[in-house]
Scaffold this motif. Structure first.
Motif, PDB file in Angstrom:
ATOM      1  N   ASP A 198       1.037  -1.206   0.061  1.00 48.47           N
ATOM      2  CA  ASP A 198      -0.140   0.144   0.072  1.00 48.47           C
ATOM      3  C   ASP A 198       0.990   1.278   0.035  1.00 48.47           C
ATOM      4  N   VAL A 199       0.412   2.323  -0.726  1.00 52.21           N
ATOM      5  CA  VAL A 199       1.282   3.612  -0.884  1.00 52.21           C
ATOM      6  C   VAL A 199       0.545   4.664  -0.636  1.00 52.21           C
ATOM      7  N   ASN A 203       0.742  12.652  -1.939  1.00 49.48           N
ATOM      8  CA  ASN A 203      -0.513  12.742  -2.600  1.00 49.48           C
ATOM      9  C   ASN A 203      -0.671  11.540  -3.850  1.00 49.48           C
ATOM     10  N   ILE A 204       0.077  10.597  -3.471  1.00 49.73           N
ATOM     11  CA  ILE A 204      -0.327   9.120  -4.328  1.00 49.73           C
ATOM     12  C   ILE A 204      -0.643   8.078  -3.444  1.00 49.73           C
ATOM     13  N   LYS A 205      -1.740   7.678  -3.918  1.00 48.11           N
ATOM     14  CA  LYS A 205      -2.406   6.254  -3.139  1.00 48.11           C
ATOM     15  C   LYS A 205      -2.548   5.243  -4.034  1.00 48.11           C
ATOM     16  N   LEU A 206      -1.933   4.328  -3.809  1.00 46.84           N
ATOM     17  CA  LEU A 206      -1.868   2.996  -4.543  1.00 46.84           C
ATOM     18  C   LEU A 206      -2.313   1.673  -3.610  1.00 46.84           C
ATOM     19  N   LYS A 207      -3.198   1.007  -4.000  1.00 46.73           N
ATOM     20  CA  LYS A 207      -3.233  -0.263  -3.099  1.00 46.73           C
ATOM     21  C   LYS A 207      -2.431  -1.468  -3.783  1.00 46.73           C
ATOM     22  N   LYS A 208      -2.290  -2.213  -2.550  1.00 49.48           N
ATOM     23  CA  LYS A 208      -1.359  -3.362  -2.722  1.00 49.48           C
ATOM     24  C   LYS A 208      -1.974  -4.352  -3.745  1.00 49.48           C
ATOM     25  N   GLY A 209      -1.146  -5.111  -4.268  1.00 51.62           N
ATOM     26  CA  GLY A 209      -1.808  -6.122  -5.238  1.00 51.62           C
ATOM     27  C   GLY A 209      -1.641  -5.985  -6.805  1.00 51.62           C
ATOM     28  N   SER A 214      -4.994   2.601 -15.799  1.00 53.15           N
ATOM     29  CA  SER A 214      -4.872   3.574 -16.827  1.00 53.15           C
ATOM     30  C   SER A 214      -5.164   4.798 -16.121  1.00 53.15           C
ATOM     31  N   GLY A 215      -5.071   5.874 -17.290  1.00 49.28           N
ATOM     32  CA  GLY A 215      -5.157   7.330 -16.487  1.00 49.28           C
ATOM     33  C   GLY A 215      -4.396   7.606 -15.607  1.00 49.28           C
ATOM     34  N   GLN A 216      -5.087   8.292 -14.480  1.00 44.77           N
ATOM     35  CA  GLN A 216      -4.192   8.905 -13.390  1.00 44.77           C
ATOM     36  C   GLN A 216      -3.530   8.059 -12.706  1.00 44.77           C
ATOM     37  N   PRO A 217      -4.143   6.733 -12.016  1.00 45.78           N
ATOM     38  CA  PRO A 217      -3.481   5.646 -11.465  1.00 45.78           C
ATOM     39  C   PRO A 217      -1.959   5.279 -12.153  1.00 45.78           C
ATOM     40  N   ALA A 218      -2.308   4.955 -13.688  1.00 48.97           N
ATOM     41  CA  ALA A 218      -0.841   4.700 -14.308  1.00 48.97           C
ATOM     42  C   ALA A 218       0.132   5.907 -14.028  1.00 48.97           C
ATOM     43  N   TYR A 221       1.561   5.387 -10.685  1.00 44.79           N
ATOM     44  CA  TYR A 221       2.330   4.239 -10.430  1.00 44.79           C
ATOM     45  C   TYR A 221       3.629   4.607 -11.073  1.00 44.79           C
ATOM     46  N   LEU A 222       3.755   5.266 -12.025  1.00 42.99           N
ATOM     47  CA  LEU A 222       5.238   5.421 -12.929  1.00 42.99           C
ATOM     48  C   LEU A 222       5.952   6.781 -11.864  1.00 42.99           C
ATOM     49  N   ARG A 223       5.014   7.584 -11.454  1.00 36.61           N
ATOM     50  CA  ARG A 223       5.846   8.856 -10.900  1.00 36.61           C
ATOM     51  C   ARG A 223       6.181   8.230  -9.512  1.00 36.61           C
TER      52      ARG A 223
END
Length: 508
Positions: A198-199, A203-209, A214-218, A221-223
């Motif tokens: 989990d991140v 200001n970046i929030k990503l869920k584990k797994g 696509s779009g903003q989440p992509a 993820y790269l940033r």
């Protein structure tokens, strides 16, 4: 009306309708291609150095040759990118840089990630005013993109820097911004990635797994740098490599037909900056289709062998000789274990490659401190590429701080001018240039090698566009500089992954 007359009328009607349909489709197609072409932004080739590594020569006339593509990710916040990346508008940086080498057989490829914090020499680059900068040593790699302080960046300067660093001629340069990443991932209905934990940071929030993004989440993820592992840029590059692998897998699964590639091209061209050689939609599509025979298992991503810098805290030094071996393998179009795939003319085998393309100094080996001596190479004749070849010969001996001075002309004999504390180093350089004249220059704080008509390198670099740009030295000649490995060197193997690697493996 006779039946034959009716048949003729029907035939004429059918032909007329068919003609209208063909013209309509052709017109729509022409309109679509025109729209894509107007989307594309190209950068001026006038900023590309005139002195460049030589272009590869095909084995036989018409045969394929290797292709080198520089992929740059810009963090500019201009033109609506702040909506995806946050922050304020300002100077763009190239925080992602991958040198993609496509082998001559067009069935294998290697993508080399160059850490943004790597200390390099940024060669002479053109400013928006048309003036050219002086070379600068010990600069962060991503600073080349900022030369001129443009929000759009300076792709030509980064291309010049990579050519000087690697001795590889860059055929194409592609710059993509946050909007481009978002649009392309949406065009292919998402990319499968793996988030190791989990991140929730910056200001970046990503869920584990494993998940499709696509779009903003992509973009996130790269940033994302913080919240993963040791928060390093090296770890971020591993995730970028895994992301690109997954994106390639997705495109391959959908096929390389026009119905698949054109929507992707439409999305990409709205946020791409490319060299003039890729400046139309069909050129981009043709380039993509030329890669369709490359299997995932035959695509390798490698981070240029690195270590934390001993010169500047928090920066990166490339590790020698592993990185030199990497560049040589790619120049000779060989796989990372030294095998040929589409061997170029004149490429020596691993067992027969000469030690260097120039005579080696006869004196005792220099220390690391001596090899860091500032050396300036001046073209004293005016022949295109001469200083680049001289610079290549010097770098091949392990010198790390080599820059190019202004071309003069009219020099008959090579001269080596040195500050007295550097006499031992100057003596070593003199062995590379037999018959050169040695001159003391107290206070010069380094060594200047001015090449004369007596200097005859083994080959001459291919000149670039006649733009009036100052010549820029490149790091190595196109000829073998040492024996190649029969297996993958440790510094390369430890930093590699194939495109078919488990997407959850080695991400931090």
């Amino acid at each position: 009306m006779s039946s034959s007359s009716r048949r003729r009328r029907v035939i004429r009607t059918v032909i007329g309708l068919a003609a209208v349909l063909v013209l309509s489709v052709a017109g729509a197609g022409a309109w679509f291609y025109h729209r894509l072409d107007t989307n594309i932004t190209t950068f001026d080739a006038g900023g590309v150095a005139t002195e460049r590594p030589p272009a590869p020569v095909p084995v036989t006339p018409g045969a394929s040759v290797p292709v080198n593509v520089l992929l740059l990710g810009s963090d500019t916040r201009n033109d609506g990118n702040a909506d995806l990346g946050g922050g304020d508008e300002g100077v763009g940086h190239s925080d992602t840089a991958i040198l993609l080498h496509i082998y001559a057989d067009h069935k294998h490829a290697v993508g080399v990630s160059i850490p943004r914090d790597t200390l390099v020499t940024v060669p002479s680059c053109r400013l928006p005013s048309g003036d050219w900068t002086k070379p600068r040593t010990n600069q962060m790699f991503n600073e080349a993109f900022t030369v001129g302080e443009s929000a759009q960046g300076n792709p030509a300067c980064t291309q010049n820097t990579v050519e000087a660093l690697t001795g590889l001629r860059i055929d194409h340069t592609i710059v993509v911004d946050f909007k481009g990443v978002a649009a392309m991932t949406e065009a292919i209905n998402g990319v499968d990635v793996c988030v190791p934990n989990d991140v929730n940071s910056h200001n970046i929030k990503l869920k584990k797994g494993q998940q499709k993004i696509s779009g903003q989440p992509a973009v996130d993820y790269l940033r994302a740098r913080y919240g993963f592992g040791d928060n390093s840029d090296i770890g971020r590059m591993k995730r970028q490599q895994a992301f690109l692998s997954s994106m390639i897998r997705k495109i391959q699964s959908q096929g390389f037909s026009l119905p698949t590639l054109l929507p992707l091209a439409d999305a990409a061209t709205r946020s791409l900056t490319v060299d003039e050689g890729l400046g139309t939609a069909m050129k981009l599509v043709d380039f993509a289709q030329s890669l369709q025979q490359i299997k995932l298992s035959d695509i390798t991503f490698v981070t240029a062998p690195w270590r934390f810098s001993t010169v500047q805290k928090g920066r990166i030094d490339l590790v020698h000789p592993d990185v030199d071996t990497l560049w040589q393998l790619l120049r000779e179009d060989r796989t990372l274990d030294g095998q040929a795939t589409g061997e170029l003319p004149g490429a020596a085998s691993a067992s027969t490659a000469p030690a260097t393309s120039e005579p080696s100094p006869a004196a005792s080996p220099l220390t690391a401190e001596q090899l860091a001596t500032p050396v300036t190479v001046v073209n004293g004749v005016g022949t295109d590429g001469l200083a680049g070849r001289g610079s290549a010969a010097i770098r091949a001996q392990g010198f790390q701080n080599v820059a190019l001075g202004q071309t003069t002309g009219g020099r008959l004999r090579t001269e080596i001018a040195y500050d007295p504390p550097f006499k031992a180093v100057a003596d070593q350089l003199a062995a590379l240039f037999p018959g050169s004249r040695m001159t003391e220059e107290p206070g010069s704080e380094g060594i200047t090698v001015t090449l004369g008509r007596d200097y005859h390198p083994t080959a001459t670099a291919t000149a670039g566009p006649a733009t009036g740009a100052p010549a820029v030295p490149f790091a190595a000649s196109a000829e073998p500089t040492g024996p190649l490995p029969t297996d993958v060197p440790t510094g390369i193997a430890e930093n590699s992954r194939t495109a078919d690697t488990d997407p959850c493996s080695n991400l931090t």
